[in-house]
Every structure is written in structure tokens, then in C-alpha cells.
Design a protein around this motif. Structure first.
Motif, short mmCIF file in Angstrom:
data_model
loop_
_atom_site.label_atom_id
_atom_site.label_comp_id
_atom_site.label_asym_id
_atom_site.label_seq_id
_atom_site.Cartn_x
_atom_site.Cartn_y
_atom_site.Cartn_z
N GLU A 411 0.84 -1.20 0.00
CA GLU A 411 0.00 0.00 0.00
C GLU A 411 0.88 1.25 0.00
N ARG A 412 0.58 2.15 -0.89
CA ARG A 412 1.29 3.43 -0.97
C ARG A 412 0.32 4.51 -0.48
N ARG A 413 0.71 5.20 0.59
CA ARG A 413 -0.21 6.14 1.22
C ARG A 413 0.56 7.25 1.92
N PHE A 414 -0.17 8.28 2.35
CA PHE A 414 0.39 9.36 3.15
C PHE A 414 0.23 9.00 4.62
N ASP A 415 1.31 9.22 5.40
CA ASP A 415 1.20 8.94 6.83
C ASP A 415 0.60 10.13 7.57
N LEU A 420 4.65 10.72 2.02
CA LEU A 420 4.28 9.57 1.21
C LEU A 420 5.15 8.38 1.61
N LYS A 421 4.52 7.23 1.86
CA LYS A 421 5.28 6.04 2.24
C LYS A 421 4.64 4.81 1.62
N THR A 422 5.43 3.78 1.45
CA THR A 422 4.96 2.51 0.92
C THR A 422 5.08 1.46 2.03
#
Length: 536
Positions: A411-415, A420-422
């Protein structure tokens, strides 16, 4: 018959540092100097004090116990006395046993690079060597571009060598700086230097590998009379590298044409540490050893052809030019689709598995290996996976646990901080002793997550020290639907290493296969059952 002494001069820490991508720290240099010193090199050149902070720091104290510790630098500049030249002063201040001065010996370079007269250059060589000798250090001179200089102006190139020798240099080193000189030319020119009055006992060779002949050129120089060889570990160096001292040491010791006439400071016992030295250096550089390196490569004493393997079993000398154990290496008869029964019997025997050539299970194993390799498996590079496959076909392997299913998500998302992190997460359903367990883990990538998720149940503590040391992916055909081969190198706290393989059109599935083999192999290893559970 008294043998003549060949002196080994290692320039890994100086000329080897010119290799693209290599930049030694002080700590690296200390570690490498210790390796070279313990192995028995005569000279260890540490670098260029005064030229950069690392080398200046490195030369604040002596870094070898037995080998002569050598500082490298230029002769003094024209128009300045030896006592007032800052570069020479830095060399004389270094805590070294010897000083190697680089001097121009090609008149073209004297004019273009130094901007002085030929006679001024000779004065620079003479005064610098005398300053080193007066300081109580051993003096040597690297005659840069010597062979090219000799071809252009032999009289002047010879004058440079004679000036250095007559001023008191213990060694006058003839450098093939551009690496283009051929072995026949080396012999002829070295002979001319000796005839001009510089004894071979005071001559060295420094060869570069631009035509792939640095080792050959070094040996040609020895045959012509030089008695010092300069080179680097594993042949590192700028452009195509320097003469490979590892190859030269083994050749001088094991080939009668040299061993009957010459000796080095490396005795037979130390020679057996040669493979270890070469590989330890590569580990320090954080790179994989060259499998086809002469003498010390993993493939140096390996064969795939069935007829060769059959002959090897009868007498190793049929296909080995020296005994692999003489340099600390191993004989390897590899398992592959080119192999006959002799390959497999020998490969199994080395793993503690004895099987008759008439055993129908052996035919089944050979058939499966060849079929799998046709689809992309590479058992010659996955020793542990082959051992497990053979064990399952020729005997039994304990059913430690069974993976009922697994799922991997990326999952690639904003923390929470807006970055942005994967994130990779693996979910595994495992059955141990009839009990179903669910394990979830996050990792640095899907393979790491899957690895962590598989560490569940009563075997978790047993594999706590299991680490994935390397992970290699090979695409076997084109397109996004390509078949992928994954090779995993594993290790544990014992220092043992093993390789496993997986093949699939799904990279995660291929990784899962290799991971499972690695874990099962580790569990068998813990029980000293690797190989012993087969062929019952």
C-alpha cells in the motif's frame, strides 16, 4: 638449488583506491593493511600522505607489524630544494618504513606535465632519493609511463632509472602506466634496462590491465630479471585494474616453471588462506566475489560436463591444473541439465548422501532436476534447494510446518505527517502439529514482510538468527508476465551460508519458494540432518 626471492608489493590501498566506486575510510585501510600484513606481503603501500585527510591520518602511525609500510608521493618540484618542498616534507614526516617516489620517465610528460627540462627532472629524482635515504627510510622510485617513454626516447628513460639507482634507490620500478605494452616488449625492455646497468635484483614491475595482460606482463618481467612485483588484491585499480596479486602469488608458488626458480614470503600454509583473503577483501568492499576468478573463484574448480565429472571422480588431475585445497578452494561438480550420473553421485556424496548409480530414485532425481532447470531453476547456484530436493526424492524430510495460504499487500499512502510512504504487509496461515495459526507482519518490502510472517509457532526461536544476506532476481523472458527466478542467500550466527531458489511467473511466489527452502534447510541444519535424512 637455491631459489631467488621475489618481493611482493601491494598497492591496494593506494593505486587500488583509484577504482571507480571505491573510497576507503581510515578504518577500511587499517583493516585491509592488517589482512595484507598477516598474509605475508613484503610491502604494503598505504597511500599518499599530505594529498588528502584520510591518507594523512592513516600515516600518523605505522600500520603493519611485519610488512614494510610504504608512503607514496612525488619527487620534489624543479626550482625548489628537497628540504623546502612541501610534498616531499609530508612524505618524510609520515610514519613509514619506506617511501615510493613517482617520477616522470617519458620526456613528453616531463615537458608537458612538469614543464621543466629533462636534466631538471633527473636532478629532482636524484635529490629526492637522497633525501629519503638520509632520513633512514628505504627509497624506491616508480618510473611512471616507463615503457611508453622507452619506446619514445630510450636513452632518457634509461637515464631516469640509472639516476634513481645510483642515488641510492633500493627499488627502481618500471611502470606500464597505460597498460598497453605487450609481454614480448616487456621482456625486451627489461633486458635493456639491466644491460644499461640497473641490476634485476633492484628492479620492480608495475603493470596495468588495459589489455588483460597485467599478470602476463608481470611474469614476463620476472622472467627477464625483475625481482619485485607490484599489484593489488583481486586486481582492483583504475580503468581495467592492476596486476592481480592473488593470481600472481598462486602462479609463482604452484607452477614449476616459477616455483623451481623463485620463492616469495608466502609459504604453503599461508597459500591455503588465499581464497579466504580474496573473499574477505570482497566482503569488506561489499561486493560479490568473482566466481570465475583464477584459483579463488567459486567456479575455478567447478565442472558441469558429465564426462568431465566422471574423470574427476577417478583422478582430479584430469581436469584440474592445481589441487583446489592448495589455495583454500573447493572442488565443485555442479548439478545441471548438462550433467550425467557422475555429476549427481558426486554432488550427493559431498552432501552426505550415498546412492547407488542403479537406484531408480537417482534417475527420478536427475529427470526432475533437468525438467526444472528447463523451466528456469538454477540448482548449481542454489545448493540448499538441491539438497532439499534430493532429500525429498531419495528419502524423507520432516514436515516441520505447512503453509496453507499467504497474502501479501503493498500500500502506498500518506502517513499522519503527510509524508508519502509505501507499506508492505504479509498474512500467512500456517499449520504446525495440526494447529492452524495466523501470522501478520509488516516489512521493508513484500519479501521482508513475508519472511517475518513465516517466523511463527514453536520453531520461531530456532530461526531467530536466520538472516537473508542477499536477494537476486532474474527475469527469464520478456514482458510484465515474465517468468522470474529468485535466488536467496541466507546465513545464521554460525557464519554458514546457503543458497535457495524459486521460480514462478509471480515474483512473490518465487520468493516464497526460496524462503521456504531456506527456513527448512535451517531447521535441518540445526538438527545436523542436512543430507543424513536422504537415501535411507
Amino acid at each position: 638449488m637455491t631459489r631467488e626471492r621475489i618481493y611482493l608489493f601491494d598497492t591496494t590501498l593506494r593505486d587500488g583506491q583509484q577504482t571507480p566506486g571505491i573510497d576507503f575510510s581510515v578504518e577500511d585501510k587499517i583493516a585491509i593493511a592488517a589482512l595484507l600484513d598477516q598474509f605475508g606481503m613484503d610491502y604494503v603501500e598505504g597511500g599518499y600522505p599530505g594529498a588528502n585527510p584520510t591518507d594523512t591520518e592513516f600515516f600518523k602511525c605505522r600500520r603493519t607489524d611485519k610488512a614494510s609500510f610504504v608512503a607514496f608521493g612525488m619527487t620534489k618540484r624543479a626550482g625548489v630544494s628537497a628540504s623546502n618542498d612541501p610534498g616531499l616534507s609530508a612524505l618524510l614526516s609520515a610514519k613509514s618504513d619506506a617511501i615510493c617516489l613517482v617520477a616522470k620517465s617519458w620526456d613528453y610528460h616531463v615537458e608537458v606535465a612538469l614543464g621543466c627540462t629533462n636534466e631538471e627532472n633527473l636532478d629532482n629524482i636524484r635529490a629526492s632519493v637522497k633525501a629519503v635515504v638520509e632520513s633512514g627510510r628505504e627509497a624506491m622510485v616508480d618510473c611512471e609511463h616507463f615503457f611508453d617513454g622507452y619506446k619514445a626516447n630510450p636513452a632518457y628513460a634509461l637515464a631516469c632509472t640509472k639516476t634513481a639507482f645510483e642515488a641510492g634507490a633500493r627499488w627502481v620500478v618500471l611502470c606500464d602506466t597505460n597498460g598497453g605494452t605487450q609481454p614480448g616488449e616487456i621482456r625486451e625492455i627489461v633486458s635493456a634496462v639491466i644491460a644499461a646497468g640497473v641490476p634485476g635484483a633492484n628492479l620492480g614491475i608495475h603493470a596495468h590491465n588495459d589489455t588483460g595482460q597485467a599478470v602476463a606482463n608481470s611474469l614476463a618481467a620476472v622472467e627477464a630479471g625483475v625481482r619485485q612485483i607490484q599489484g593489488t588484491l583481486n586486481g582492483i585499480g583504475e580503468r581495467c585494474g592492476n596486476a592481480n596479486l592473488v593470481t600472481l602469488i598462486a602462479t609463482l608458488a604452484l607452477k614449476e616453471t616459477y616455483s623451481n626458480r623463485f620463492e616469495t614470503g608466502i609459504d604453503a600454509e599461508r597459500l591455503q588462506e588465499l581464497t579466504k583473503l580474496a573473499h574477505a577483501f570482497d566482503e569488506l568492499l561489499n561486493r560479490s566475489p568473482d566466481p570465475q576468478a583464477p584459483y579463488v573463484g567459486a567456479s575455478a574448480f567447478a565442472t558441469k560436463a558429465g564426462i568431465h565429472a566422471s574423470a574427476l571422480l577417478k583422478d582430479p588431475r584430469t581436469y584440474e591444473h592445481v589441487a583446489p585445497e592448495s589455495v583454500g578452494n573447493l572442488r565443485k561438480v555442479m548439478v545441471s541439465d548438462q550433467g550425467g550420473k557422475a555429476n549427481f553421485i558426486n554432488a550427493l556424496k559431498r552432501r552426505g548422501i550415498t546412492v547407488s548409480k542403479d537406484d531408480p530414485r537417482l534417475d527420478k532425481l536427475i529427470s526432475i532436476v533437468k525438467e526444472r532447470e528447463a523451466t528456469g531453476y538454477a540448482y548449481e547456484g542454489a545448493d540448499a534447494s538441491f539438497t532439499l530436493l534430493a532429500s525429498r526424492i531419495l528419502g524423507t524430510v520432516p514436515d516441520f510446518f505447512r503453509v496453507e495460504s499467504f497474502r501479501v499487500m503493498v500500500e502506498r499512502r500518506f502517513d499522519a505527517n503527510g509524508k508519502l510512504k509505501t507499506v508492505s504487509e504479509a498474512v500467512v496461515r500456517v499449520i504446525v502439529d495440526g494447529e492452524t495459526m495466523m501470522s501478520v507482519a509488516e516489512g521493508h518490502g513484500p519479501v521482508n514482510a513475508l519472511d517475518l510472517a513465516l517466523r511463527v509457532g514453536k520453531y520461531q526461536s530456532e530461526i531467530a538468527d536466520l538472516e537473508l544476506a542477499d536477494y537476486k532476481v532474474r527475469i527469464l523472458n520478456g514482458g510484465t508476465e515474465a517468468v522470474t527466478r529468485v535466488l536467496i542467500e541466507s546465513t545464521d550466527r554460525s557464519g554458514a551460508r546457503w543458497w535457495t531458489v524459486g521460480v514462478s511467473d509471480n515474483i512473490i511466489d518465487a520468493s516464497f519458494q526460496a524462503l521456504m527452502d531456506s527456513i527448512v534447510y535451517k531447521l535441518l541444519k540445526n538438527r545436523d540432518q542436512v543430507g543424513s535424512i536422504a537415501a535411507e
